[in-house]
Design an enzyme around this catalytic site. Structure first.
Site, PDB file in Angstrom:
ATOM      1  N   PHE A  85       5.665  31.867   7.836  1.00 47.19           N
ATOM      2  CA  PHE A  85       4.702  30.818   7.573  1.00 47.19           C
ATOM      3  C   PHE A  85       4.057  30.211   8.811  1.00 47.19           C
ATOM      4  O   PHE A  85       3.179  29.372   8.694  1.00 47.19           O
ATOM      5  CB  PHE A  85       5.380  29.732   6.729  1.00 47.19           C
ATOM      6  N   ASP A 116      25.764  24.385  14.895  1.00 48.34           N
ATOM      7  CA  ASP A 116      26.158  25.287  15.971  1.00 48.34           C
ATOM      8  C   ASP A 116      26.621  24.513  17.202  1.00 48.34           C
ATOM      9  O   ASP A 116      27.526  24.928  17.911  1.00 48.34           O
ATOM     10  CB  ASP A 116      25.014  26.249  16.326  1.00 48.34           C
ATOM     11  N   ASP A 176      17.172  20.729  16.187  1.00 46.22           N
ATOM     12  CA  ASP A 176      17.445  21.037  17.594  1.00 46.22           C
ATOM     13  C   ASP A 176      16.215  20.822  18.465  1.00 46.22           C
ATOM     14  O   ASP A 176      16.283  20.218  19.541  1.00 46.22           O
ATOM     15  CB  ASP A 176      17.916  22.489  17.683  1.00 46.22           C
ATOM     16  N   SER A 215      22.780  28.312  21.089  1.00 48.36           N
ATOM     17  CA  SER A 215      22.903  28.710  19.681  1.00 48.36           C
ATOM     18  C   SER A 215      23.344  30.158  19.497  1.00 48.36           C
ATOM     19  O   SER A 215      23.833  30.512  18.417  1.00 48.36           O
ATOM     20  CB  SER A 215      21.563  28.502  18.964  1.00 48.36           C
TER      21      SER A 215
END
Length: 507
Positions: free
Chosen positions: A292, A382, A341, A118
């Site tokens: 988060f 990607d 992913d 990536s």
């Protein structure tokens, strides 16, 4: 979503013309052919394409959605999955962005690898320059993991160019916001794993390289990002601090970057759970940091079970747009569905598809908030994964289920079997943790639609790998028409630059 009246009236006229032409065709084509819904829908689709007006204006705003690992097979399976979740057969369904008027294929190889990770792929998309694997927004003249070699080889990103133009900027991800895809928008480093200062090598420290989390807060471009929402809380907190969900920080330098965020920027806020996120008043907040989870956010399939609560990708996207739209000069926003992913790496199709649908929902949320006359929306990936759709399942066969072939217009009761006499699933992987040494497992009686089921794979590997085939690009808004055919992945940046008046060199 706001519509362009001229385009809509032209579209109506074109569809009417197409239907008249179909009537004329009736003289030479059988009535059963022209009466077919397939025939009529196809004619209307082409007529709509003919009537499509090119928006050659300037994009005041750019929203770039990245589905990490979202290859074409993932899109196909996810659209069927979403359709079946709604009670339909699924194949006829389309994800929100699959309705966009322009598309292309993107070649994802990096400077040094046929199958990339990536880091170089996002670098290509966000800077216009391909680089080597593992490096973020620095050129291939750098050496991976060597700080000194990267100095002077930094590549300006679309986000940084937007900041230079006085636009507001934001990143949203379900992964850590220090992870490769979001990090490439604002950080420059020869090693994607330098997410906290505790990850830096002695050479990096000696030569003055900063970790990615530090760069987001302390080395921010322009007047700083207005929005940064996602996971990765531990990379921003000292290792002497335990966060609200019981995880320890990773920083050795003593910096609490969540506190520094509020000190660095005016009208700044930091939130870490759903209640705090919901309570944010965007009219009174100019810089919002939301972290988060200690690491990546929950998969969409598991999000409801999170103790502290965390917003969906669509909710984060909506809040980000509300924040950024306050700037009359416009904005740049990158939104990543990062955990597609991760689910694929785990050989877990159910979670990958649920997260792909969550990305589609986020795109739909954006469409409801913007004017496509001045906002360019791009959706791409990607890279892809070794994810396959196999066999000859009947129309409407559960996408996560065993293959059942058609049987006199119905789905056969008994599952199809392979040459080893065992049933198999529609979805699988060329490699990954679902592979077994020796004979395949018998899936008879196994609930392959369970969210925890791992699809069978051919080559045993602890983590399934990326794949090298092209991925799709979908676009709508000003400049979207520039996406056609097969392009190098770095062309995505150049379309944003051309369409969005970002101030980078144009050729």
């Amino acid at each position: 979503m706001k519509k362009i009246p001229q385009v809509m009236s032209a579209l109506g006229a074109a569809v009417a013309t197409a239907l008249v032409a179909m009537a004329a065709d009736a003289a030479v084509l059988p009535t059963t052919q022209t009466d077919s819904s397939w025939y009529q829908d196809g004619a209307a689709a082409v007529a709509a394409k003919v009537a499509q007006a090119r928006n050659t204006g300037t994009a005041k705003n750019i929203i770039f959605f990245v589905g990490d690992g979202m290859g074409v097979s993932t899109l196909t399976a996810a659209r069927i999955y979403q359709g079946q979740q709604a009670g339909n057969s699924g194949e006829e369904n389309r994800l929100s962005f699959e309705t966009f008027p322009y598309s292309a294929l993107s070649k994802t190889y990096s400077v040094n690898q046929q199958t990339p990770d990536s880091a170089p792929t996002m670098t290509a998309m966000i800077t216009g320059v391909k680089t080597e694997d593992g490096m973020l927004s620095v050129s291939a003249d750098s050496i991976r993991g060597n700080c000194l070699s990267s100095q002077g080889n930094e590549l300006k990103t679309a986000l940084e160019l937007a900041e230079d133009r006085g636009k507001s900027t934001g990143i949203v991800s379900t992964a850590r916001i220090t992870h490769a895809t979001p990090a490439a928008t604002y950080a420059h480093t020869p090693e994607r794993d330098w997410e906290a200062d505790s990850n830096l090598t002695a050479e990096a420290v000696a030569n003055g390289c900063h970790d990615i989390a530090y760069q987001l807060v302390m080395d921010a471009p322009g007047d700083g990002l207005e929005v940064a929402l996602g996971g990765g809380r531990s990379y921003f907190l000292p290792n002497t601090v335990t966060d609200g969900e019981g995880a320890k920080g990773r920083r050795k330098d003593g910096n609490d970057l969540t506190a520094k965020w509020s000190e660095q920027f005016t009208n700044a806020a930091y939130v870490w759970n759903q209640a705090q996120f919901d309570a944010i008043d965007v009219t009174k907040t100019d810089h919002l940091l939301g972290l988060f989870e200690a690491s990546h956010m929950q998969y969409e399939a598991d999000r409801a079970d999170d103790t502290a609560g965390e917003p969906s990708l669509a909710e984060m996207t909506s809040k980000a747009i509300d924040m950024l739209a306050k700037n009359d000069k416009g904005y740049f926003l990158m939104v990543e569905g990062g955990r597609i992913d991760h689910a694929h790496h785990a050989g877990n199709a159910a979670r990958a598809l649920a997260d792909t649908v969550a990305l589609s929902d986020a795109v739909q949320a954006a469409l409801g908030k913007v004017d496509l006359e001045d906002t360019l929306i791009i959706v791409s990936a990607d890279h892809s994964h070794t994810f396959t759709i196999a066999g000859y399942p009947a129309r409407g066969n559960p996408i996560l289920g065993l293959v059942h072939e058609p049987n006199d217009e119905a789905i056969a009761v008994n599952a199809a079997t392979a040459d080893d006499g065992l049933p198999y699933t529609t979805l699988g992987y060329a490699n990954g943790p679902g592979a077994k040494q020796g004979a395949r497992s018998d899936l008879s009686g196994i609930d392959t639609t369970d969210v925890d089921f791992l699809q069978q794979a051919q080559v045993p590997m602890g983590s399934e790998t990326h794949a090298a085939e092209d991925v799709a690009i979908y676009a709508t808004g000003p400049g979207a028409y520039l996406f056609q055919g097969n392009v190098e992945q770095n062309v995505i940046f150049h379309v944003m630059n051309q369409a969005g008046a970002l101030g980078g060199s144009k050729y």
